[in-house]
Each structure stands twice: as structure tokens, then as C-alpha cells.
Design a protein around this motif. Structure first.
Motif, PDB file in Angstrom:
ATOM      1  N   ARG A   3      11.008 -11.970  -0.685  1.00  0.00           N
ATOM      2  CA  ARG A   3       9.892 -12.363   0.186  1.00  0.00           C
ATOM      3  C   ARG A   3       8.643 -11.563  -0.148  1.00  0.00           C
ATOM      4  O   ARG A   3       7.969 -10.994   0.706  1.00  0.00           O
ATOM      5  CB  ARG A   3      10.287 -12.163   1.659  1.00  0.00           C
ATOM      6  CG  ARG A   3      11.318 -13.165   2.166  1.00  0.00           C
ATOM      7  CD  ARG A   3      10.732 -14.583   2.036  1.00  0.00           C
ATOM      8  NE  ARG A   3      11.626 -15.602   2.586  1.00  0.00           N
ATOM      9  CZ  ARG A   3      12.455 -16.316   1.855  1.00  0.00           C
ATOM     10  NH1 ARG A   3      12.550 -16.099   0.546  1.00  0.00           N
ATOM     11  NH2 ARG A   3      13.207 -17.254   2.406  1.00  0.00           N
ATOM     12  N   THR A   4       8.353 -11.520  -1.437  1.00  0.00           N
ATOM     13  CA  THR A   4       7.173 -10.813  -1.920  1.00  0.00           C
ATOM     14  C   THR A   4       6.764 -11.405  -3.260  1.00  0.00           C
ATOM     15  O   THR A   4       7.588 -12.011  -3.955  1.00  0.00           O
ATOM     16  CB  THR A   4       7.456  -9.306  -2.071  1.00  0.00           C
ATOM     17  OG1 THR A   4       6.280  -8.632  -2.508  1.00  0.00           O
ATOM     18  CG2 THR A   4       8.556  -9.059  -3.096  1.00  0.00           C
ATOM     19  N   GLY A   5       5.512 -11.250  -3.613  1.00  0.00           N
ATOM     20  CA  GLY A   5       5.051 -11.735  -4.900  1.00  0.00           C
ATOM     21  C   GLY A   5       5.492 -10.827  -6.033  1.00  0.00           C
ATOM     22  O   GLY A   5       5.899  -9.686  -5.798  1.00  0.00           O
ATOM     23  N   PRO A   6       5.458 -11.319  -7.271  1.00  0.00           N
ATOM     24  CA  PRO A   6       5.825 -10.479  -8.416  1.00  0.00           C
ATOM     25  C   PRO A   6       4.928  -9.246  -8.507  1.00  0.00           C
ATOM     26  O   PRO A   6       3.729  -9.315  -8.275  1.00  0.00           O
ATOM     27  CB  PRO A   6       5.614 -11.407  -9.624  1.00  0.00           C
ATOM     28  CG  PRO A   6       5.635 -12.787  -9.053  1.00  0.00           C
ATOM     29  CD  PRO A   6       5.061 -12.678  -7.690  1.00  0.00           C
ATOM     30  N   TYR A   7       5.528  -8.121  -8.820  1.00  0.00           N
ATOM     31  CA  TYR A   7       4.764  -6.883  -8.973  1.00  0.00           C
ATOM     32  C   TYR A   7       5.475  -6.002  -9.993  1.00  0.00           C
ATOM     33  O   TYR A   7       6.642  -6.218 -10.316  1.00  0.00           O
ATOM     34  CB  TYR A   7       4.583  -6.152  -7.644  1.00  0.00           C
ATOM     35  CG  TYR A   7       5.875  -5.763  -6.972  1.00  0.00           C
ATOM     36  CD1 TYR A   7       6.471  -4.523  -7.223  1.00  0.00           C
ATOM     37  CD2 TYR A   7       6.489  -6.626  -6.073  1.00  0.00           C
ATOM     38  CE1 TYR A   7       7.648  -4.172  -6.610  1.00  0.00           C
ATOM     39  CE2 TYR A   7       7.680  -6.269  -5.453  1.00  0.00           C
ATOM     40  CZ  TYR A   7       8.253  -5.036  -5.725  1.00  0.00           C
ATOM     41  OH  TYR A   7       9.424  -4.699  -5.110  1.00  0.00           O
ATOM     42  N   ARG A   8       4.748  -5.012 -10.460  1.00  0.00           N
ATOM     43  CA  ARG A   8       5.305  -4.130 -11.482  1.00  0.00           C
ATOM     44  C   ARG A   8       6.463  -3.307 -10.894  1.00  0.00           C
ATOM     45  O   ARG A   8       6.329  -2.700  -9.838  1.00  0.00           O
ATOM     46  CB  ARG A   8       4.206  -3.184 -11.973  1.00  0.00           C
ATOM     47  CG  ARG A   8       4.574  -2.417 -13.233  1.00  0.00           C
ATOM     48  CD  ARG A   8       3.374  -1.668 -13.753  1.00  0.00           C
ATOM     49  NE  ARG A   8       3.666  -0.991 -14.990  1.00  0.00           N
ATOM     50  CZ  ARG A   8       2.794  -0.248 -15.674  1.00  0.00           C
ATOM     51  NH1 ARG A   8       1.544  -0.143 -15.209  1.00  0.00           N
ATOM     52  NH2 ARG A   8       3.141   0.341 -16.787  1.00  0.00           N
TER      53      ARG A   8
END
Length: 267
Positions: free
Chosen positions: A94-99
Motif C-alpha cells: 500500500r505504497t508507491g515504489p521507492y528506493r
């Protein structure tokens, strides 16, 4: 002249290989179940049908203690692993792609890739230090060890369920000014429940039949049912062990059947 069409469903020899594979997998299990009902003390001769060894196992105090201990550990570890896996799945889906997201996936699933013996030795070293510092040597170590090992098994079906869920209902609830906790409780959790049940059942079965980690972490007098069976096999294989193994098989089939009917009703 037209060439014959390739049909993946008609592969010569595949049926024979499949039958041979299933026979290799299930014939030993079927043999074990049959000999669990053997009235004879001998494993090599059939003495007639009897439930004697099931009664013997049920009345054996060591088997009762080990079975109860296994259930306590499995239920506790599966519950904690499922809660942790649910939170981890929500945090990673439940989150966008991130490093660093791929690193988190790998970190959560690391116990699946590392040989179990390595995990067992590492837990043995850590818990040995903790036992010296605290003086505590109860079942808590086994529960924590099983929880750590079972988290990725619970995580996989829960994450798969979350990734396959339509988020439009959650967005609609948020648009109607529902706070995040209410959205989770009224929308996300009911839709996620089959994945949570699957994760719990998988973690429960993995914990229930674990041998390596239990053998390394347990203290004296803390035998689980699988480690008790292993100890008995070092002495002699008796029909009583066959009866316990058959009971394990029935429990596993029952869990899968219950999960199937729960999912079918929800569908």
C-alpha cells in the motif's frame, strides 16, 4: 499438405512420468498409513487391522506432553507471524515504489533462501547468550524462533491477496471521509481475510512439523512432537510412530479441507 498442429495437451510420455512421480511421492505415505493400523509389533509383517497403536500413542504421557507443547508453540508462533506478516504486507504493497523496496522484499523472504540449519545455529548462539543473561529457559525461545522462521511463509499469501485486491473500494471509503483505521477495519480487513487465514494456516503447519530449529533451540524436557518422534526413531521404529505420523497427515488434510471450504463460501 497441412502440418499437424502442436497440442500441449497431447505430449507422449507425460502421463507415465506423472504417474511415476505421484507413485514415488504417495506410495511411502500410503504404506505408513496402512501399517499404522497393523496389529503386529513387527513392521515387516501384517498382523491384521487394529487401532491398538493409536490408543497406545494417545495414552502415552510423553506423546501427550509433546503434542500439547507443539500445539501451544504452533498457535502462538503462527498468530504472531501472521500479525507481523500482515503489517509487513501492508507496508510493502500500500505504497508507491521507492528506493529500498526490493531490499525489504528480500529481507522478509530471507529465511526461505537461507538453509534452515544456518538459521537454527544462529538462533542457538543468540538464545544461548540470552539464557545466560536472563536465566530464563522456557518455551518463549521456541515460540520466538518459530515466529521468525514462519513470517515469510505467512507473508507470501497475504501479500499476494493484497496485490490482487481492487483498491477502488478503499479509495471510495477514503473519499467518503472514513479515517484510515476505519477503512482498514471495514474494507481492507474483510477482503484480506482469506489471505490472512491462508498465511496463518501455512505458518501453523510449518511450525507444527519443524524439526531442525526446534532441535537446536529447545532446552531439556521441551520436546515437540516431531523432535520426540526423531528421538524415538534413533532407538527403534515402532508402529506407534506410524500412528503419530498418520495423525499428523490427517490433521494436515483437515486444515487444507477447511481452508478450501472457507474460500469456496467466500467466493
Amino acid at each position: 499438405m497441412a502440418k499437424p498442429r502442436f497440442d500441449i495437451r497431447a505430449q507422449p510420455g507425460f502421463g507415465t512420468v506423472a504417474l511415476f512421480t505421484f507413485a514415488m511421492l504417495y506410495l511411502p505415505i500410503a504404506t505408513l498409513v496402512v501399517y499404522a493400523f497393523n496389529a503386529s509389533d513387527s513392521l515387516s509383517s501384517w498382523g491384521g487391522f487394529s487401532l491398538h497403536w493409536f490408543y497406545e500413542a494417545a495414552e502415552n504421557q510423553s506423546v501427550q506432553d509433546a503434542a500439547w507443547r507443539s500445539l501451544v508453540i504452533a498457535v502462538s508462533a503462527a498468530t504472531m507471524a501472521t500479525i507481523a506478516a500482515t503489517m509487513a504486507a501492508l507496508a510493502t504493497t500500500r505504497t508507491g515504489p521507492y528506493r529500498g523496496l526490493s531490499f525489504k522484499y528480500a529481507f522478509i523472504n530471507l529465511p526461505l533462501m537461507v538453509p534452515e540449519i544456518v538459521t537454527a545455529v544462529a538462533l542457538l548462539i543468540v538464545f544461548a547468550k540470552v539464557k545466560v543473561w536472563t536465566g530464563y529457559s522456557g518455551l518463549g525461545y521456541l515460540i520466538l524462533a518459530h515466529t521468525a522462521f514462519c513470517i515469510p511463509f505467512a507473508y507470501l499469501p497475504i501479500r499476494a491477496r493484497l496485490e490482487g485486491m481492487d483498491q477502488s473500494l478503499e479509495r471510495a471509503a477514503a473519499d467518503l471521509y472514513a479515517p484510515p483505521w476505519q477503512v482498514f477495519r471495514r474494507v481492507t480487513l474483510p477482503l484480506l481475510r482469506p489471505g490472512i487465514i491462508a498465511g496463518f494456516m501455512l505458518a501453523f503447519v510449518i511450525s507444527l512439523d519443524d524439526v531442525v530449529i526446534s532441535e537446536f533451540v529447545k532446552s531439556g524436557g521441551q520436546d515437540t512432537l516431531p523432535t520426540y518422534m526423531l528421538g524415538q526413531l534413533r532407538r527403534a521404529v515402532t508402529p506407534e510412530i506410524n500412528a503419530i505420523a498418520a495423525a499428523f497427515l490427517v490433521l494436515s488434510v483437515a486444515l487444507v479441507t477447511v481452508f478450501f471450504f472457507i474460500n469456496r463460501k467466500k467466493a
